[in-house]
Design a protein around this motif. Sequence first.
Motif, PDB file in Angstrom:
ATOM      1  N   SER A  49      10.759  34.825 -31.059  1.00 48.28           N
ATOM      2  CA  SER A  49      11.450  33.995 -32.054  1.00 48.28           C
ATOM      3  C   SER A  49      10.476  33.042 -32.731  1.00 48.28           C
ATOM      4  N   TYR A  50       9.549  32.502 -31.950  1.00 52.44           N
ATOM      5  CA  TYR A  50       8.550  31.585 -32.525  1.00 52.44           C
ATOM      6  C   TYR A  50       7.680  32.326 -33.537  1.00 52.44           C
ATOM      7  N   ALA A  51       7.249  33.522 -33.182  1.00 55.23           N
ATOM      8  CA  ALA A  51       6.419  34.310 -34.101  1.00 55.23           C
ATOM      9  C   ALA A  51       7.193  34.659 -35.365  1.00 55.23           C
ATOM     10  N   ASP A  52       8.483  34.982 -35.223  1.00 54.05           N
ATOM     11  CA  ASP A  52       9.298  35.303 -36.393  1.00 54.05           C
ATOM     12  C   ASP A  52       9.457  34.086 -37.303  1.00 54.05           C
ATOM     13  N   LEU A  53       9.585  32.895 -36.713  1.00 53.72           N
ATOM     14  CA  LEU A  53       9.673  31.671 -37.517  1.00 53.72           C
ATOM     15  C   LEU A  53       8.384  31.443 -38.303  1.00 53.72           C
ATOM     16  N   ILE A  54       7.231  31.662 -37.639  1.00 48.43           N
ATOM     17  CA  ILE A  54       5.949  31.515 -38.332  1.00 48.43           C
ATOM     18  C   ILE A  54       5.878  32.500 -39.498  1.00 48.43           C
ATOM     19  N   ARG A 141      -2.778  49.543 -29.943  1.00 46.71           N
ATOM     20  CA  ARG A 141      -3.911  49.755 -30.851  1.00 46.71           C
ATOM     21  C   ARG A 141      -3.550  49.620 -32.326  1.00 46.71           C
ATOM     22  N   PRO A 142      -2.413  50.176 -32.788  1.00 49.20           N
ATOM     23  CA  PRO A 142      -2.095  50.001 -34.211  1.00 49.20           C
ATOM     24  C   PRO A 142      -1.961  48.535 -34.616  1.00 49.20           C
ATOM     25  N   ARG A 143      -1.310  47.725 -33.771  1.00 50.47           N
ATOM     26  CA  ARG A 143      -1.137  46.314 -34.132  1.00 50.47           C
ATOM     27  C   ARG A 143      -2.429  45.525 -33.948  1.00 50.47           C
ATOM     28  N   ILE A 144      -3.261  45.907 -32.989  1.00 52.49           N
ATOM     29  CA  ILE A 144      -4.585  45.280 -32.873  1.00 52.49           C
ATOM     30  C   ILE A 144      -5.394  45.572 -34.136  1.00 52.49           C
ATOM     31  N   ALA A 145      -5.315  46.841 -34.606  1.00 45.87           N
ATOM     32  CA  ALA A 145      -6.029  47.212 -35.830  1.00 45.87           C
ATOM     33  C   ALA A 145      -5.515  46.408 -37.022  1.00 45.87           C
ATOM     34  N   MET A 146      -4.192  46.225 -37.102  1.00 45.58           N
ATOM     35  CA  MET A 146      -3.615  45.439 -38.199  1.00 45.58           C
ATOM     36  C   MET A 146      -4.076  43.988 -38.142  1.00 45.58           C
ATOM     37  N   ALA A 147      -4.133  43.436 -36.924  1.00 46.79           N
ATOM     38  CA  ALA A 147      -4.580  42.047 -36.768  1.00 46.79           C
ATOM     39  C   ALA A 147      -6.034  41.894 -37.221  1.00 46.79           C
ATOM     40  N   THR A 166      -1.470  40.241 -47.778  1.00 52.69           N
ATOM     41  CA  THR A 166      -1.741  40.802 -46.448  1.00 52.69           C
ATOM     42  C   THR A 166      -0.464  40.882 -45.619  1.00 52.69           C
ATOM     43  N   ILE A 167       0.335  39.837 -45.652  1.00 49.22           N
ATOM     44  CA  ILE A 167       1.576  39.821 -44.879  1.00 49.22           C
ATOM     45  C   ILE A 167       2.547  40.883 -45.385  1.00 49.22           C
ATOM     46  N   ILE A 168       2.654  41.010 -46.716  1.00 45.81           N
ATOM     47  CA  ILE A 168       3.555  42.028 -47.282  1.00 45.81           C
ATOM     48  C   ILE A 168       3.090  43.436 -46.897  1.00 45.81           C
ATOM     49  N   ALA A 169       1.773  43.675 -47.028  1.00 47.62           N
ATOM     50  CA  ALA A 169       1.233  44.994 -46.670  1.00 47.62           C
ATOM     51  C   ALA A 169       1.456  45.296 -45.194  1.00 47.62           C
ATOM     52  N   ALA A 170       1.256  44.307 -44.337  1.00 45.51           N
ATOM     53  CA  ALA A 170       1.473  44.495 -42.901  1.00 45.51           C
ATOM     54  C   ALA A 170       2.935  44.810 -42.610  1.00 45.51           C
ATOM     55  N   GLY A 331       4.797  44.429 -37.766  1.00 38.75           N
ATOM     56  CA  GLY A 331       3.551  44.440 -38.526  1.00 38.75           C
ATOM     57  C   GLY A 331       3.165  43.057 -39.018  1.00 38.75           C
ATOM     58  N   VAL A 332       4.160  42.301 -39.508  1.00 37.73           N
ATOM     59  CA  VAL A 332       3.900  40.950 -40.021  1.00 37.73           C
ATOM     60  C   VAL A 332       3.346  40.054 -38.923  1.00 37.73           C
ATOM     61  N   ASN A 333       3.945  40.120 -37.728  1.00 38.22           N
ATOM     62  CA  ASN A 333       3.495  39.269 -36.626  1.00 38.22           C
ATOM     63  C   ASN A 333       2.073  39.610 -36.204  1.00 38.22           C
ATOM     64  N   ALA A 334       1.715  40.896 -36.240  1.00 36.94           N
ATOM     65  CA  ALA A 334       0.333  41.277 -35.948  1.00 36.94           C
ATOM     66  C   ALA A 334      -0.603  40.694 -37.005  1.00 36.94           C
ATOM     67  N   ALA A 335      -0.172  40.712 -38.272  1.00 42.21           N
ATOM     68  CA  ALA A 335      -0.993  40.144 -39.339  1.00 42.21           C
ATOM     69  C   ALA A 335      -1.152  38.639 -39.181  1.00 42.21           C
ATOM     70  N   VAL A 336      -0.083  37.972 -38.736  1.00 42.43           N
ATOM     71  CA  VAL A 336      -0.158  36.528 -38.507  1.00 42.43           C
ATOM     72  C   VAL A 336      -1.219  36.207 -37.463  1.00 42.43           C
ATOM     73  N   VAL A 337      -1.294  37.028 -36.409  1.00 47.15           N
ATOM     74  CA  VAL A 337      -2.344  36.846 -35.406  1.00 47.15           C
ATOM     75  C   VAL A 337      -3.718  36.970 -36.063  1.00 47.15           C
TER      76      VAL A 337
END
Length: 394
Positions: A49-54, A141-147, A166-170, A331-337
């Motif tokens: 939930s915290y990540a979704d808020l960010i 691995r896919p989300r690590i790659a996205m990050a 970047t966030i939209i693409a993720a 995908g967005v949360n991985a990009a936020v990282v």
Amino acid sequence: MNQSVFRRWIEILLISTKLGLTSFGGPIAHLGYFREEYVKKRKWLDEKSYADLIALCQFLPGPASSQVGISIGMLRGGIFGGVLSWIGFTMPSVIVLIVFAYLVQGFDASSAGWINGLKIVAVAVVAQAVLGMGKNLAPDRPRIAMAILAALITLFFPSAIGQIGTIIAAGIIGYVLYKEMKMDDVQDMPITISRKVGVLAWIVFIALLVGLPLLRTAIPTVWMSIIDIYYRVGSIVFGGGHVVLPMLEREVVPINMVTESEFLAGYGATQAVPGPLFTFASYLGTVTAGWSGALVATVAMFLPSFLLVLGTLPFWNVLRRKPSVRAALMGVNAAVVGILLAALYDPVFTSAIKTTPDFALVLVAFGLLMYWKVAPWIVVLATALGGYLLSVFF
């Protein structure tokens, strides 16, 4: 009044004030402090939930860390809880900057050793947040790659447009990769604000954005100028506090609300105080029209953020329950990282770590936070003292 609600309000005010007094290092560091206090220590919401808020607040214009704080206050205590969360987190730096504007406009905050210590502790706080969030939000691995890709794009294209793109693409990549994935049920956030209130907040936000410039033309007073300038800048700025400073300079210096030297003095002081960089409006408002100008400028600057959060939160549970939205959010949360990881290097690391003793101090601060679990406010004070000692002996 329900006694438990009153207790929650007092708790929100006290905790947010503590964060307002100790959260040095800018917006990315603030998210680290919030995570430690609200997610890890108090369990007011879970990591997802915290990540979704960010992710939500990254899409909205305005100061993302303040919007996350307001959102958490609203989840915990309704609309008034959001107001109290904003007051607690914002007022300490507002008060300091008002006093500074009156008394010590010539102070060069950037040269003080303890200020460098506060920049150093921000490196440790952000590093801890990146490790913790990366473990939960980029576990495959896919989300690590996205990050990593998001971090690279943010480093080489460090603009608000690049970050939003970047966030939209993720989100699109996350949707493509995870739309068929079976997911656990997401826990609803305790949002008590009605959708009617949300729609009304959006109407008020747009009406003020369109109407204030017209009112300023019709009523050409310093007060209408302050309200229009700070509300408009707070409504349209993406990318956080470091972007808002040059935008404000273009608004207030050419019309002689503030001189160039006064602006630069306040710029240095704003870097030295805890809390959101948007409180620079408090300093500028004081220079323009005294303490009352400070309060008007501060409210005008943060009102768009409050209205945007209030307008969006009532619809957020419905949106984040949809499988397509949840896949995109992965995908967005991985990009936020990745964005946090890029910010860990620039501006957090590059502005703080200049020498070997600086790096040694950040290692100590990181160890105290990550492994010895020392309270962040103690680490902040200790590192500020360490920064002062480094300036004396090295």
